[in-house]
Scaffold this motif. Structure first.
Motif, PDB file in Angstrom:
ATOM      1  N   GLN A 469       0.949  -1.306   0.135  1.00 47.81           N
ATOM      2  CA  GLN A 469      -0.143  -0.494   0.149  1.00 47.81           C
ATOM      3  C   GLN A 469       0.646   0.987   0.095  1.00 47.81           C
ATOM      4  O   GLN A 469       0.633   2.336  -0.802  1.00 47.81           O
ATOM      5  CB  GLN A 469      -0.823   0.497   1.096  1.00 47.81           C
ATOM      6  N   ALA A 470       2.048   1.404   0.602  1.00 50.80           N
ATOM      7  CA  ALA A 470       2.415   2.114   0.630  1.00 50.80           C
ATOM      8  C   ALA A 470       3.668   2.620  -1.009  1.00 50.80           C
ATOM      9  O   ALA A 470       3.347   4.083  -1.025  1.00 50.80           O
ATOM     10  CB  ALA A 470       3.714   1.621   2.209  1.00 50.80           C
ATOM     11  N   CYS A 471       4.056   1.685  -1.002  1.00 54.45           N
ATOM     12  CA  CYS A 471       4.992   1.396  -2.429  1.00 54.45           C
ATOM     13  C   CYS A 471       3.442   2.411  -3.789  1.00 54.45           C
ATOM     14  O   CYS A 471       4.318   2.942  -4.794  1.00 54.45           O
ATOM     15  CB  CYS A 471       5.172  -0.385  -3.054  1.00 54.45           C
ATOM     16  N   SER A 472       2.512   1.539  -3.069  1.00 57.27           N
ATOM     17  CA  SER A 472       1.265   2.414  -4.429  1.00 57.27           C
ATOM     18  C   SER A 472       0.931   3.775  -4.194  1.00 57.27           C
ATOM     19  O   SER A 472       0.214   4.142  -5.261  1.00 57.27           O
ATOM     20  CB  SER A 472       0.289   1.238  -4.370  1.00 57.27           C
ATOM     21  N   SER A 473       0.946   4.065  -4.004  1.00 57.88           N
ATOM     22  CA  SER A 473       0.971   5.424  -3.423  1.00 57.88           C
ATOM     23  C   SER A 473       1.884   6.536  -4.266  1.00 57.88           C
ATOM     24  O   SER A 473       3.070   6.295  -4.429  1.00 57.88           O
ATOM     25  CB  SER A 473       1.342   6.133  -1.417  1.00 57.88           C
ATOM     26  N   LEU A 512       5.787   6.363   3.801  1.00 58.76           N
ATOM     27  CA  LEU A 512       6.206   6.235   2.045  1.00 58.76           C
ATOM     28  C   LEU A 512       7.359   6.006   1.747  1.00 58.76           C
ATOM     29  O   LEU A 512       8.070   5.724   1.161  1.00 58.76           O
ATOM     30  CB  LEU A 512       5.019   7.510   1.990  1.00 58.76           C
ATOM     31  N   LEU A 513       8.231   7.254   2.405  1.00 61.41           N
ATOM     32  CA  LEU A 513       9.514   7.303   2.039  1.00 61.41           C
ATOM     33  C   LEU A 513      10.198   6.217   1.953  1.00 61.41           C
ATOM     34  O   LEU A 513      11.429   5.682   1.106  1.00 61.41           O
ATOM     35  CB  LEU A 513      10.104   8.550   3.135  1.00 61.41           C
ATOM     36  N   LEU A 514      10.598   5.523   3.558  1.00 57.40           N
ATOM     37  CA  LEU A 514      11.315   3.959   2.932  1.00 57.40           C
ATOM     38  C   LEU A 514      10.358   2.958   2.508  1.00 57.40           C
ATOM     39  O   LEU A 514      11.244   2.160   2.284  1.00 57.40           O
ATOM     40  CB  LEU A 514      10.875   3.879   5.092  1.00 57.40           C
ATOM     41  N   SER A 515       9.221   3.104   1.778  1.00 60.54           N
ATOM     42  CA  SER A 515       8.806   1.914   1.077  1.00 60.54           C
ATOM     43  C   SER A 515       9.625   2.090   0.038  1.00 60.54           C
ATOM     44  O   SER A 515      10.185   1.224  -0.427  1.00 60.54           O
ATOM     45  CB  SER A 515       6.889   2.156   1.167  1.00 60.54           C
ATOM     46  N   LYS A 516       8.831   2.920  -0.391  1.00 59.60           N
ATOM     47  CA  LYS A 516       9.642   3.601  -2.064  1.00 59.60           C
ATOM     48  C   LYS A 516      11.542   3.859  -2.104  1.00 59.60           C
ATOM     49  O   LYS A 516      12.049   2.952  -2.917  1.00 59.60           O
ATOM     50  CB  LYS A 516       9.929   5.583  -2.464  1.00 59.60           C
ATOM     51  N   TRP A 517      12.045   3.730  -1.046  1.00 56.63           N
ATOM     52  CA  TRP A 517      13.480   3.795  -0.577  1.00 56.63           C
ATOM     53  C   TRP A 517      14.771   2.345  -0.800  1.00 56.63           C
ATOM     54  O   TRP A 517      14.358   1.561  -2.006  1.00 56.63           O
ATOM     55  CB  TRP A 517      14.184   4.366   0.411  1.00 56.63           C
ATOM     56  N   ILE A 518      13.688   1.195  -0.220  1.00 51.28           N
ATOM     57  CA  ILE A 518      13.443   0.200  -0.120  1.00 51.28           C
ATOM     58  C   ILE A 518      12.547  -0.180  -2.041  1.00 51.28           C
ATOM     59  O   ILE A 518      13.773  -1.007  -1.997  1.00 51.28           O
ATOM     60  CB  ILE A 518      12.058  -0.662   0.384  1.00 51.28           C
ATOM     61  N   GLU A 519      12.198  -0.299  -2.608  1.00 48.42           N
ATOM     62  CA  GLU A 519      11.656  -0.739  -3.836  1.00 48.42           C
ATOM     63  C   GLU A 519      12.397  -0.372  -4.999  1.00 48.42           C
ATOM     64  O   GLU A 519      13.005  -1.771  -5.361  1.00 48.42           O
ATOM     65  CB  GLU A 519      10.486   0.625  -4.133  1.00 48.42           C
ATOM     66  N   LEU A 520      13.068   1.003  -4.364  1.00 51.11           N
ATOM     67  CA  LEU A 520      14.148   1.077  -5.550  1.00 51.11           C
ATOM     68  C   LEU A 520      15.595   0.867  -4.791  1.00 51.11           C
ATOM     69  O   LEU A 520      16.397   0.268  -6.230  1.00 51.11           O
ATOM     70  CB  LEU A 520      14.960   2.861  -5.081  1.00 51.11           C
ATOM     71  N   THR A 683      -0.227  21.918   8.905  1.00 48.42           N
ATOM     72  CA  THR A 683      -1.033  22.648   7.918  1.00 48.42           C
ATOM     73  C   THR A 683      -0.196  21.667   6.450  1.00 48.42           C
ATOM     74  O   THR A 683      -0.645  22.502   5.763  1.00 48.42           O
ATOM     75  CB  THR A 683      -1.329  23.831   7.655  1.00 48.42           C
ATOM     76  N   CYS A 684       0.659  21.701   6.790  1.00 41.56           N
ATOM     77  CA  CYS A 684       1.414  21.564   5.330  1.00 41.56           C
ATOM     78  C   CYS A 684       2.431  20.610   5.586  1.00 41.56           C
ATOM     79  O   CYS A 684       3.324  20.126   4.583  1.00 41.56           O
ATOM     80  CB  CYS A 684       3.095  22.931   5.078  1.00 41.56           C
ATOM     81  N   ASN A 685       2.069  19.217   6.075  1.00 43.40           N
ATOM     82  CA  ASN A 685       2.802  17.797   6.093  1.00 43.40           C
ATOM     83  C   ASN A 685       1.868  17.075   4.608  1.00 43.40           C
ATOM     84  O   ASN A 685       0.743  17.441   4.812  1.00 43.40           O
ATOM     85  CB  ASN A 685       2.781  17.604   7.292  1.00 43.40           C
ATOM     86  N   ALA A 686       2.553  15.867   5.138  1.00 45.20           N
ATOM     87  CA  ALA A 686       2.213  14.683   3.643  1.00 45.20           C
ATOM     88  C   ALA A 686       0.760  14.447   3.760  1.00 45.20           C
ATOM     89  O   ALA A 686      -0.326  14.612   2.793  1.00 45.20           O
ATOM     90  CB  ALA A 686       2.690  13.653   3.356  1.00 45.20           C
ATOM     91  N   LEU A 687       0.400  14.087   4.648  1.00 48.76           N
ATOM     92  CA  LEU A 687      -1.260  13.222   5.201  1.00 48.76           C
ATOM     93  C   LEU A 687      -1.887  14.967   5.266  1.00 48.76           C
ATOM     94  O   LEU A 687      -3.309  14.749   5.209  1.00 48.76           O
ATOM     95  CB  LEU A 687      -0.903  12.966   6.866  1.00 48.76           C
ATOM     96  N   TYR A 688      -1.437  15.673   5.940  1.00 48.82           N
ATOM     97  CA  TYR A 688      -3.058  17.261   5.698  1.00 48.82           C
ATOM     98  C   TYR A 688      -3.149  17.716   4.502  1.00 48.82           C
ATOM     99  O   TYR A 688      -3.849  17.653   4.366  1.00 48.82           O
ATOM    100  CB  TYR A 688      -2.197  18.408   6.677  1.00 48.82           C
ATOM    101  N   VAL A 689      -2.376  17.718   3.903  1.00 50.15           N
ATOM    102  CA  VAL A 689      -1.978  18.450   2.660  1.00 50.15           C
ATOM    103  C   VAL A 689      -2.878  16.997   1.572  1.00 50.15           C
ATOM    104  O   VAL A 689      -4.025  17.709   0.690  1.00 50.15           O
ATOM    105  CB  VAL A 689      -0.448  18.546   1.467  1.00 50.15           C
ATOM    106  N   THR A 690      -2.800  16.587   1.720  1.00 50.50           N
ATOM    107  CA  THR A 690      -3.770  14.312   1.122  1.00 50.50           C
ATOM    108  C   THR A 690      -4.534  15.128   1.013  1.00 50.50           C
ATOM    109  O   THR A 690      -5.869  14.306   0.086  1.00 50.50           O
ATOM    110  CB  THR A 690      -3.213  13.178   1.605  1.00 50.50           C
ATOM    111  N   LEU A 691      -5.200  14.807   2.497  1.00 55.73           N
ATOM    112  CA  LEU A 691      -6.721  14.688   2.709  1.00 55.73           C
ATOM    113  C   LEU A 691      -7.486  16.091   3.045  1.00 55.73           C
ATOM    114  O   LEU A 691      -7.895  16.065   2.084  1.00 55.73           O
ATOM    115  CB  LEU A 691      -6.690  14.378   4.408  1.00 55.73           C
ATOM    116  N   LEU A 692      -6.863  16.655   2.634  1.00 57.21           N
ATOM    117  CA  LEU A 692      -7.084  18.465   2.606  1.00 57.21           C
ATOM    118  C   LEU A 692      -7.503  18.395   0.738  1.00 57.21           C
ATOM    119  O   LEU A 692      -8.717  18.363   0.777  1.00 57.21           O
ATOM    120  CB  LEU A 692      -6.363  19.539   2.383  1.00 57.21           C
TER     121      LEU A 692
END
Length: 1300
Positions: A469-473, A512-520, A683-692
């Motif tokens: 799920q983290a990699c698919s984001s 999300l960062l760790l998942s993408k890093w593992i994938e790469l 109000t400028c972290n990744a979760l807040y902005v995505t949810l907004l």
């Protein structure tokens, strides 16, 4: 002063003075006292005084008064003196008492001072003792730390030297490659580029690959896959090291890395079971509604129970025709997630049926299994709409995947046919059972339970899905590339390196960062082993420290094909992990990277993860992520990568991407409002902005975009935005029933241990229909509130759960009522003897949260609940429940015995007795793991008796009981009894399963460990080698945990790529398919694909192309595996001939082909033909790698072995001595290769008659073997142990000699 006074009362009584002097007596004073009244009466009796009366009468009266006065004065004096005496006496007494009081006070003060002094001396002594102990511990720790640092420093320098040597060889290889291509390069030590070319990857680890036939081409999976014979390394005279795996030209460690890299890409392989759920999507028309209703009522429950018994969920998905048009998006999503789609047709179809059919059977054909039920009437033909639909399905189904059920009878018979087809399909295609096991699940379960390592596959599935799920984001808008580059730089830093810390606020995107890093990293560094764990919410299973470390240990050991010796003791699990990490990292060619996300959510993380502060092995890196607010102080000194808030450009990018996804466009004023709003840290972290962004784009239908934006901008942090999202979605639902279900479902998820499943929600709310549930879950998932992991509805983020608590649970005060609902639901399943892993996971935990100790104890005494927890490895959780109840280990054992005896009275059938034997065995293993071997014997013996009586003395289950009993005798050091039981279990397993079954390997391993404890190393070595061979064969067939399924799906994907015309790429893919089937031990299929690859390469590239030699080499290895030596010899000779023509005379690929052919000659007894091939192979390796490379030493030993067999001892001796020197200089004096060479030298010296030299060499070889044995058995002391701060369980520790 010496007498006391007394007065006489008018009545003549004596009135004693109570204040007498010291030692005096009371006495009477003889004074006559006349009454005053009488005197006065006598004076006035004569009447008034007459003037001039006689002087005599007047004087007599005065005299009388004077006497009275004197008397009174005397009495007063006497009274005053008496009182003065009394006062003086009291003062003396008071003074005396004061003196006594002062004396006692002084004594008391003296005693108090003495007590305080003694107390201070005692405390000082204790403090001095503790300080001395602490100094001793610190000294010991510092000494070990210095030793480790010195070792790391030494290994670092050795690794740098090896890297330099590899770089040198790389340059030499490139120079040789240029020479091969026609460039004239002046170099005295040139060497050709080879199939096994050595290069340095981005992380500095060695990666060996070969280029097939095109020199200088990039390595690929197809060109890398080349089969190998079942020999490995040097062919020692009396001690062979077998099997390097199916890949040619690489060592076993490199093959392990290749398999691990294949398994590590598992998240990118579509899984047949979406989120551990068998989802059956049913497409029906009105004229087949009868079959559908019968199937749902009669057979759906049977399929559900079958899947739940095997550890999976089952769910029927069906959208009624009358409401299907309202759920278009949900239908498409459900078809994508479905495991199997069933289409029921007769004569008519509707538009929704056609849409679903085209989506499932035409456009998404490969995503799931397909069943087509066609009901026909005798004498009638198909209608035109049905015919057109079937033609579309037939056209799309090129691979004949659709299972057709053609039926012309009654509807009930049709439903039965659908059920039979689905049952077979689910077991064979979805769950991976063999055809013989479709009707016998018990044998499969028993086989899985027969191992000593207890592990929960649901935990592993949950971790895989979290990673998926983290990699698919979509994270391209979050600007993670800069963090990925910095992570790469930090990982590549020279050792020793402390753990790397990824910190940030809640919702900043650490996972999300760790998942993408593992994938790469997995793509860029295939030789690197990645072990990751994503910690969920506190108190969940994923945050249990012992389970985390146990999972990482199992994953680590699986990579090295060795999982025995793993302890169940929680404290030892935490303590032994650094030991395993240190030992196995030394055997791994590449790096090992451990990633733990949200490590601060673990209870007492600093205590349980203390191994992090110790120096790590040279090739090990650890990355952990923490919330910046809850990070332990001691960890803040580590190298840290902090995630900053999103920049305005990144905020705009995220919002724009979400808007474009739904076809919306913000005006410039709206963009400016967003930019001004998203400037604070909250109000400028990744979760807040995505949810907004999702709140804006998924607003209510009656709201405008402007109104949605205005509502969202009033929320100043993520929590308030989540609360708004909950209110908004609740208000958007059109019925009170939907609102009620949504609220209740979220509250149940919050109150549960790990979440609730979809089928459980449907059971708890009978009025709820699946289309509505699908709609709710889809929208909750889009708003980042819930997700599905391992089939369970859970919160996507901790803040989502916190918002539910505040919004729906009154701050958590009403959680107890929802826990009661879940308790009632799971108790109902328990009362029906339906104990699944869900009941065992949830019910005890819920009862403990409700503080219902009596009910918890009754639940634990349900033997199937405890058995389920124990067999899935939840040992710590089971102990914690019993400790909460207040029972120690002994009383807990007594309770279980009594419960088992009570259950035994109700057992009558053979099936009941089998269950009873399993329960007795589980109890015995549990008590043995608790360190109570004396109490474990009785249930294990009872289990053995029941199985021998109810089943058969030669049944495989009897071998399991014998194996467990033998383990108890090993703890007691009764090795003779244990050996007898192990041998009996081995004999039964071989008769039941054959000589190459994992159960046989398990008994061989146990016997080998037993012999090692008795110093019988020769016998142990033979058994160990046989066990390794079995494990490697079965590993190729089954793979790691999900390996078999992944390999099979990968093979199917590759097969689709070969349906086109002939090409070099198709031939390479066919070669890869052959290797994958070889990995599954499917030799027939492997031969077909490898033969096709060879034929296609001969047509496309020509018969003399090097790629044809590769295919011939692979086919030769396959024929060797099948003992078809003549065919294999012919193919090896053809491959050798091609490579001699196509490659330079000193090319390494030519050397490997020579080696394989020479080994085959040797096996067939053609030693004279093998000698020149071995000599030529040695010559090529010396030119390619240099005279001091381990590969040259291997060639020297191979040639020496042949000389020994030819009795040419004088020719073999210098080869052995030279090989020994090379091994010692390159691998170290304690490497197993050194030990094997010493053993061969000892045999050679013995045969030459030099017995003293033979004894000395053999002794040194055994010392190296003993050191390796201690590594396998886990008896070596740890240099990474942080004793004293690990998790401990009440009760005595297991004996020191307990099996690991």
């Amino acid at each position: 002063m010496g007498t006391a006074s007394s007065l006489v009362s008018p009545g003549g009584e004596v009135i004693e003075d109570g204040y007498g002097g010291e030692g005096g007596e009371a006495c009477e004073i003889p004074v006559e006292v006349r009454p005053k009244a009488r005197l006065l009466r006598s004076s006035f009796r004569r009447g008034p005084r007459v003037i001039g009366a006689s002087f005599k009468s007047t004087g007599s009266v005065d005299l009388e008064y004077t006497a009275e006065y004197e008397r009174l004065r005397k009495e007063y004096e006497i009274f005053r003196v008496s009182k003065n005496n009394e006062v003086a006496s009291m003062q003396r007494k008071e003074a005396k008492l004061d003196e006594e009081n002062k004396r006692l006070r002084a004594e008391l003060q003296a005693l108090q001072k003495t007590y305080q002094k003694i107390l201070r001396e005692k405390e000082g002594a204790l403090e001095a003792k503790y300080q001395a102990m602490e100094r001793a511990a610190n000294f010991e720790h510092d000494r070990d730390k210095v030793k480790r640092q010195f070792k790391i420093f030494r290994e670092t320098k050795e690794k740098e030297i090896q890297d330099l040597l590899r770089a040198k060889r790389d340059l030499e290889a490139k120079l040789q490659q240029l020479q091969t291509q026609g460039f004239h390069v002046y170099s005295p030590n040139g060497s050709d580029s080879d199939d096994n070319q050595t290069t340095v990857t981005a992380v500095g680890t060695q990666c060996e690959y070969w280029t097939g036939g095109v020199l200088g081409s990039e390595p690929s999976m197809g060109s890398m896959m080349q089969l190998q014979q079942t020999f490995r390394g040097p062919e020692f005279a009396h001690s062979l090291i077998d099997v390097e795996g199916p890949f040619a030209n690489v060592s076993r460690d490199d093959w392990d890395a290749a398999v691990a890299s294949l398994l590590q890409v598992s998240p990118h392989v579509p899984q047949a079971l979406w989120s551990n759920t068998v989802r059956c999507y049913l497409i029906s028309t009105q004229d087949t509604k009868a079959e559908l209703d019968i199937f749902m009522k009669k057979h759906s429950l049977e399929l559900r129970q079958m899947c739940e018994c095997l550890g999976h969920f089952y769910l029927n998905v069906c959208f009624p025709e009358e409401t299907a048009a309202s759920y278009i998006t949900e239908r498409i999503q459900e078809i994508e997630k479905s495991s199997v789609c069933v289409l029921l047709l007769k004569s008519t179809v509707t538009s929704s049926v056609v849409e679903d059919c085209e989506e499932a059977f035409v456009r998404n054909l490969d995503g799931h299994s397909l069943v087509l039920y066609l009901r026909t009437e005798e004498g009638s033909s198909l209608t035109e709409p049905i015919r057109e639909l079937l033609e579309k399905v037939n056209t799309a189904d090129k691979a004949a995947k659709v299972k057709v059920v053609d039926h012309s009878g009654f509807a009930e018979d049709g439903a039965n046919l659908i059920y039979a087809q689905l049952k077979q399909l689910i077991k064979q295609e979805l769950l991976g059972f063999e055809a013989a096991d479709v009707d016998s699940k018990d044998s499969v379960i028993d086989e899985e339970d027969s191992g000593d390592v207890l592990w929960d596959l649901h935990d592993e599935q949950e971790q895989i899905e979290s990673y998926q799920q983290a990699c698919s984001s979509t994270t391209s808008q979050l600007g993670f590339q800069k963090y990925i580059d910095r992570l790469n730089d930090m990982i590549a830093a020279p050792p020793p390196t402390p753990p790397l810390l990824v910190s940030g606020g809640p919702g900043s995107g650490k996972s999300l960062l760790l998942s993408k890093w593992i994938e790469l990293q997995q793509k860029q560094s295939p030789s690197t082993l990645f072990l990751y764990h994503f910690v969920g919410r506190p108190l969940s299973t994923s945050s249990e420290p012992v389970l985390i470390i146990k999972r990482l240990t199992v994953k680590l050991l699986q990579h090295f094909w060795f999982i025995s010796g793993l302890t169940m003791d929680p404290s030892k699990t935490l303590e032994k992990f650094p030991r395993w990490l240190e030992r196995l990292s030394a055997r791994h060619q590449g790096n090992i990277i451990i990633i733990i996300d949200s490590i601060d959510q673990i209870h007492q993380a600093e205590r349980h993860m203390k191994w992090l502060i110790d120096p790590l092995p040279v090739n090990v890196r650890v990355v952990v992520s923490v919330n910046v607010e809850t990070c332990p102080q001691a960890w803040r000194l580590w190298p840290t990568l902090h995630l900053d808030p999103l920049s305005p450009r990144e905020v705009k990018s995220v919002v724009t991407a979400e808007c474009q996804g739904v076809g919306l466009k913000l005006t410039k004023d709206q963009e400016k409002k967003l930019e001004r709003h998203c400037r604070s840290a909250s109000t400028c972290n990744a979760l807040y902005v995505t949810l907004l962004a999702r709140m804006i784009t998924s607003g209510r239908s009656d709201w405008s975009l402007e109104k949605s934006l205005e509502q969202c901008l009033q929320c100043q942090d993520t929590m308030s935005l989540y609360c708004l999202a909950l209110k908004t979605m609740l208000n958007s639902l059109d019925t009170d029933t939907k609102r009620h279900v949504m609220k209740e479902m979220l509250c149940l998820v919050f109150a549960s241990h790990n979440g609730v499943s979809e089928s459980e929600v449907l059971d708890l709310f009978p009025e709820l229909e699946l289309p509505v549930l699908s709609f709710l879950l889809h929208n909750l998932n889009r708003l980042c509130i819930t997700t599905l992991r391992c089939g369970l509805i859970s919160f996507q983020h901790l803040q989502a759960g916190e918002a539910v608590r505040l919004e729906f649970l009154s701050g958590g005060s009403s959680s107890a009522s929802y826990r009661e609902k879940l308790i009632h639901y799971f108790n109902q399943q328990l009362s029906q003897d339906h104990v699944t892993w869900r009941v065992a996971d949830e019910l005890p935990w819920l009862l403990q949260q409700q503080e219902e100790r009596i009910k918890l104890q009754l639940c634990l005494l349900n033997l199937f609940v405890s058995q389920n927890l124990y067999k899935r490895g939840h040992f710590t959780e089971l102990l914690a429940h019993w400790q909460y109840v207040g029972k120690d280990k002994t009383s807990m054992a007594t309770e279980y015995f009594d419960s088992l005896k009570h259950y035994e009275k109700s057992c009558e059938s053979e099936e009941d007795m089998t269950k009873l034997a399993n329960l007795y065995e589980t109890l015995g293993r549990f008590l043995k793991d608790l360190g109570l071997p004396s109490q474990a014997v009785a249930p294990l013996q009872r289990s053995l008796e029941i199985r021998e009586t109810a089943l058969d003395p030669d049944h495989p289950s009897v071998a399991r009981s014998l194996h467990q009993l033998a383990g108890v005798y090993v703890q007691w050091k009764k090795y003779g009894n244990a050996e007898q039981l192990y041998k009996q279990a081995l004999e039964i397993s071989e008769n039941a399963y054959g000589a190459e079954h994992p159960s046989v390997a398990r008994e061989l391993e146990s016997l080998a460990v037993l012999y090692q404890k008795q110093n019988k190393y020769e016998q142990a070595e033979k058994l160990k080698k046989r066990s390794v061979r079995i494990h490697q064969k079965t590993a190729r067939q089954k793979g790691h945990m999900y390996g078999f399924t992944l390999l099979r799906r990968r093979a199917l994907q590759l097969e689709e790529l070969t349906l086109g015309k002939d090409s070099a790429d198709s031939a390479k893919t066919l070669n890869e398919l052959g290797v994958l089937h070889y990995l599954q031990n499917n030799m027939d299929a492997a031969k077909v694909f490898l033969t096709r690859s060879l034929e296609m390469r001969q047509r496309v590239l020509g018969p003399d192309h090097p790629d044809c030699a590769q295919s011939l080499n692979n086919l030769a290895a396959l024929h060797t595996e099948r003992r078809e030596y003549e065919t294999a010899e012919d193919m090896y000779e053809r491959a050798l001939e091609i490579r001699k023509k196509a490659l330079s005379p000193d090319h390494p690929s030519l050397a490997y082909t020579l080696k394989h052919l020479a080994m085959l000659y040797k096996r067939r007894g053609k030693l004279e033909k093998a000698v020149p091939l071995y000599e030529l192979s040695l010559e090529i390796r010396e030119k390619s790698f240099g005279p001091k490379h381990p590969s040259v030493a291997t060639a020297l030993v191979n040639l020496a072995v042949v000389y020994c067999q030819l009795k040419k001892h004088s020719d073999a001796l210098p080869l052995y001595e030279r090989a020994l020197k090379v091994y010692e200089n390159s691998l170290g004096r304690s490497h197993p290769r050194v030990g094997e060479t010493l053993k061969n030298l000892a045999v050679l010296s013995y045969e030459r008659g030099d017995f003293e030299m033979a004894a000395e060499l053999y002794k040194r070889a055994m010392e190296i073997k003993e050191a390796e044995t201690s590594l396998v058995c886990g008896n070596a002391p740890s240099r990474h142990s942080s004793s004293g701060d690990t998790f401990s369980v009440k009760g005595p520790a297991p004996p020191a000699h307990a099996p690991r």
